[in-house]
Design an enzyme around this catalytic site. Structure first.
Site, PDB file in Angstrom:
ATOM      1  N   ASP A  67       0.862  -1.375  -0.353  1.00 20.92           N
ATOM      2  CA  ASP A  67       0.034   0.167   0.150  1.00 20.92           C
ATOM      3  C   ASP A  67       0.611   1.126  -0.018  1.00 20.92           C
ATOM      4  O   ASP A  67       1.876   1.185   0.395  1.00 20.92           O
ATOM      5  CB  ASP A  67      -1.189   0.175   1.113  1.00 20.92           C
ATOM      6  CG  ASP A  67       0.263  -0.262   2.365  1.00 20.92           C
ATOM      7  OD1 ASP A  67       1.054  -0.155   2.855  1.00 20.92           O
ATOM      8  OD2 ASP A  67      -1.269  -0.714   3.628  1.00 20.92           O
ATOM      9  N   HIS A 138      -7.560  -3.979  10.074  1.00 21.86           N
ATOM     10  CA  HIS A 138      -6.886  -3.824   7.872  1.00 21.86           C
ATOM     11  C   HIS A 138      -5.809  -4.740   8.335  1.00 21.86           C
ATOM     12  O   HIS A 138      -5.198  -4.869   8.889  1.00 21.86           O
ATOM     13  CB  HIS A 138      -7.176  -2.294   8.161  1.00 21.86           C
ATOM     14  CG  HIS A 138      -6.884  -1.370   8.610  1.00 21.86           C
ATOM     15  ND1 HIS A 138      -6.517  -0.134   8.640  1.00 21.86           N
ATOM     16  CD2 HIS A 138      -5.144  -1.649   8.756  1.00 21.86           C
ATOM     17  CE1 HIS A 138      -5.297   0.618   9.675  1.00 21.86           C
ATOM     18  NE2 HIS A 138      -4.573  -0.464   8.698  1.00 21.86           N
ATOM     19  N   GLU A 143      -9.486  -1.980   4.705  1.00 21.37           N
ATOM     20  CA  GLU A 143     -10.654  -1.569   5.889  1.00 21.37           C
ATOM     21  C   GLU A 143     -11.946  -1.947   6.319  1.00 21.37           C
ATOM     22  O   GLU A 143     -12.567  -3.138   4.743  1.00 21.37           O
ATOM     23  CB  GLU A 143     -11.278  -0.236   5.805  1.00 21.37           C
ATOM     24  CG  GLU A 143      -9.556   1.588   6.094  1.00 21.37           C
ATOM     25  CD  GLU A 143      -9.538   1.513   6.997  1.00 21.37           C
ATOM     26  OE1 GLU A 143      -9.335   0.087   7.865  1.00 21.37           O
ATOM     27  OE2 GLU A 143      -9.152   2.253   7.551  1.00 21.37           O
TER      28      GLU A 143
HETATM   29  C1  GLP Z   1      -0.982   0.762   8.356  1.00 24.54           C
HETATM   30  C2  GLP Z   1      -0.318  -0.269   7.482  1.00 24.54           C
HETATM   31  C3  GLP Z   1      -0.567  -1.648   7.764  1.00 24.54           C
HETATM   32  C4  GLP Z   1       0.163  -1.908   8.735  1.00 24.54           C
HETATM   33  C5  GLP Z   1      -0.609  -1.295  10.031  1.00 24.54           C
HETATM   34  C6  GLP Z   1      -0.043  -1.245  11.528  1.00 24.54           C
HETATM   35  O1  GLP Z   1      -2.345   0.753   8.641  1.00 24.54           O
HETATM   36  N1  GLP Z   1      -1.423  -0.125   6.121  1.00 24.54           N
HETATM   37  O2  GLP Z   1      -0.013  -2.919   6.235  1.00 24.54           O
HETATM   38  O3  GLP Z   1      -0.230  -3.656   9.254  1.00 24.54           O
HETATM   39  O4  GLP Z   1      -0.624   0.136   9.710  1.00 24.54           O
HETATM   40  O5  GLP Z   1       0.432  -0.810  11.561  1.00 24.54           O
HETATM   41  P1  GLP Z   1       2.065  -1.158  13.338  1.00 24.54           P
HETATM   42  O6  GLP Z   1       2.553  -1.922  12.711  1.00 24.54           O
HETATM   43  O7  GLP Z   1       2.481   0.613  12.932  1.00 24.54           O
HETATM   44  O8  GLP Z   1       0.830  -1.429  14.114  1.00 24.54           O
END
Ligand code: GLP
Length: 245
Positions: A67, A138, A143
Site C-alpha cells: 500500500d 485492517h 478497511e
Molecule cells: C498501516 C499499514 C498496515 C499495518 C498497520 C499496522 O495502516 N497500512 O499494513 O499493518 O498500519 O501498523 P503498526 O505495525 O504500526 O501497528
C-alpha cells in the site's frame, strides 16, 4: 495456521526474517510482498543483518509493497516509499526497478491501482507476503466493511485508522484521507504469508481475527483461509490466543 509465540521481540524478528531468508535462498528470483508500520521494522533489520553477513542476497529478488498513502510522493517523509528506503531498500542490494510501490501521487489514482494490479498479475503468485494488522483489523489498507475488494484499489481511510496512524505524522490533519492498497485476494494468492503482530494493544483484534468467524468486518480473519499462514506473535499480542498454539 502455524502460530509461533515469542517472549523476546528480537527472537520473533529473527524467526520471521529467517522464514523470508529461507524463501529467498530456496529461489534467488523470489518475489516478496512487503508491508510497512512499526511492527515489521525489526524483521527488516534482521533481513539487513542477514544481507550484511552474506546469508542472503536480494540481487534477483523483486518486491511489491501492499500500500501507499494517496498524495504522498517518494520524497515525503511519511510515505511508505520513504519508509521502505529507510528500513530496507537503501541497506541491501535491491535497486530501482526491483522494488514496486503504488504511486501515491499519480494524477489518476484509480488508474494507478489498475496499473499496479496488472503488474502483480504479471508477477504471478508471490513467494512470500509479509503482513501485519491494524487495530481495527485492517490488512494493508483493506478497511473493515461489508464488502471486501480482491484487487488493488483506492480506499477511503477510516477516521480510526487516520487517528492511529497520526502518530507518524506532525498532526491528524496531515494524515491522508485515501490510500491505494492491494486487495486481500491478491495478498491471499501468495504461496506463504508471514504475519507478525506485537503488543497488548493488538491482542483483542488478533483473537477476533484468528479465533473468531471469517468476517469482512475483521479483514484479518480472511487470513484463516490461507493454506500456508505463519503467525509470529509476542506473548502480549498472543494473550488471548495462547490456547491455540
Ligand atoms: C498501516 C499499514 C498496515 C499495518 C498497520 C499496522 O495502516 N497500512 O499494513 O499493518 O498500519 O501498523 P503498526 O505495525 O504500526 O501497528
Amino acid at each position: 495456521m502455524n502460530i509461533n509465540i515469542f517472549k523476546i521481540e528480537e527472537e520473533l524478528d529473527l524467526a520471521a526474517a529467517n522464514a523470508v531468508v529461507n524463501v529467498i535462498n530456496g529461489n534467488s528470483n523470489a518475489t516478496l510482498g512487503l508491508a510497512t508500520g512499526e511492527t515489521p521494522i525489526g524483521l527488516y533489520q534482521k533481513l539487513v543483518q542477514a544481507y550484511e553477513n552474506e546469508q542472503v542476497s536480494f540481487k534477483r529478488v523483486t518486491t511489491y509493497n501492499i500500500d501507499e498513502y494517496a498524495g504522498l510522493g517518494k520524497a515525503h517523509p511519511q510515505s511508505f516509499y520513504a519508509f521502505m528506503k529507510t528500513h530496507l531498500f537503501s541497506k541491501v542490494n535491491l535497486s530501482e526497478g526491483q522494488f514496486h510501490i503504488p504511486n501515491g501521487v499519480a494524477v489518476d489514482l484509480a488508474g494507478e491501482a489498475k496499473r499496479y494490479e496488472a503488474l502483480l498479475k504479471v508477477a504471478g503468485q508471490l513467494d512470500v507476503q509479509i503482513l501485519s494488522i491494524g487495530l481495527n483489523g485492517h490488512i494493508g489498507f483493506n478497511e473493515p466493511g461489508h464488502t471486501l475488494r480482491t484487487e488493488t484499489h483506492v480506499v477511503n481511510l477510516t477516521e480510526e485508522t487516520r487517528q492511529v496512524n497520526s502518530k507518524a505524522f506532525p498532526s491528524l490533519t496531515d494524515v491522508p484521507k485515501q490510500a491505494i492498497t492491494m486487495g486481500l485476494g491478491t495478498m491471499m494468492k501468495a504461496k506463504k504469508i508471514v504475519f507478525i503482530a506485537k503488543g497488548e494493544a493488538k491482542a483483542a483484534i488478533l483473537k477476533q481475527a484468528f479465533n473468531g468467524p471469517i468476517d469482512p468486518l475483521v479483514p484479518g480473519s480472511l487470513l484463516q483461509l490461507h493454506p500456508n499462514l505463519e503467525v509470529y506473535l509476542d506473548t502480549k499480542a498472543a494473550k488471548y490466543l495462547m490456547e491455540l498454539s
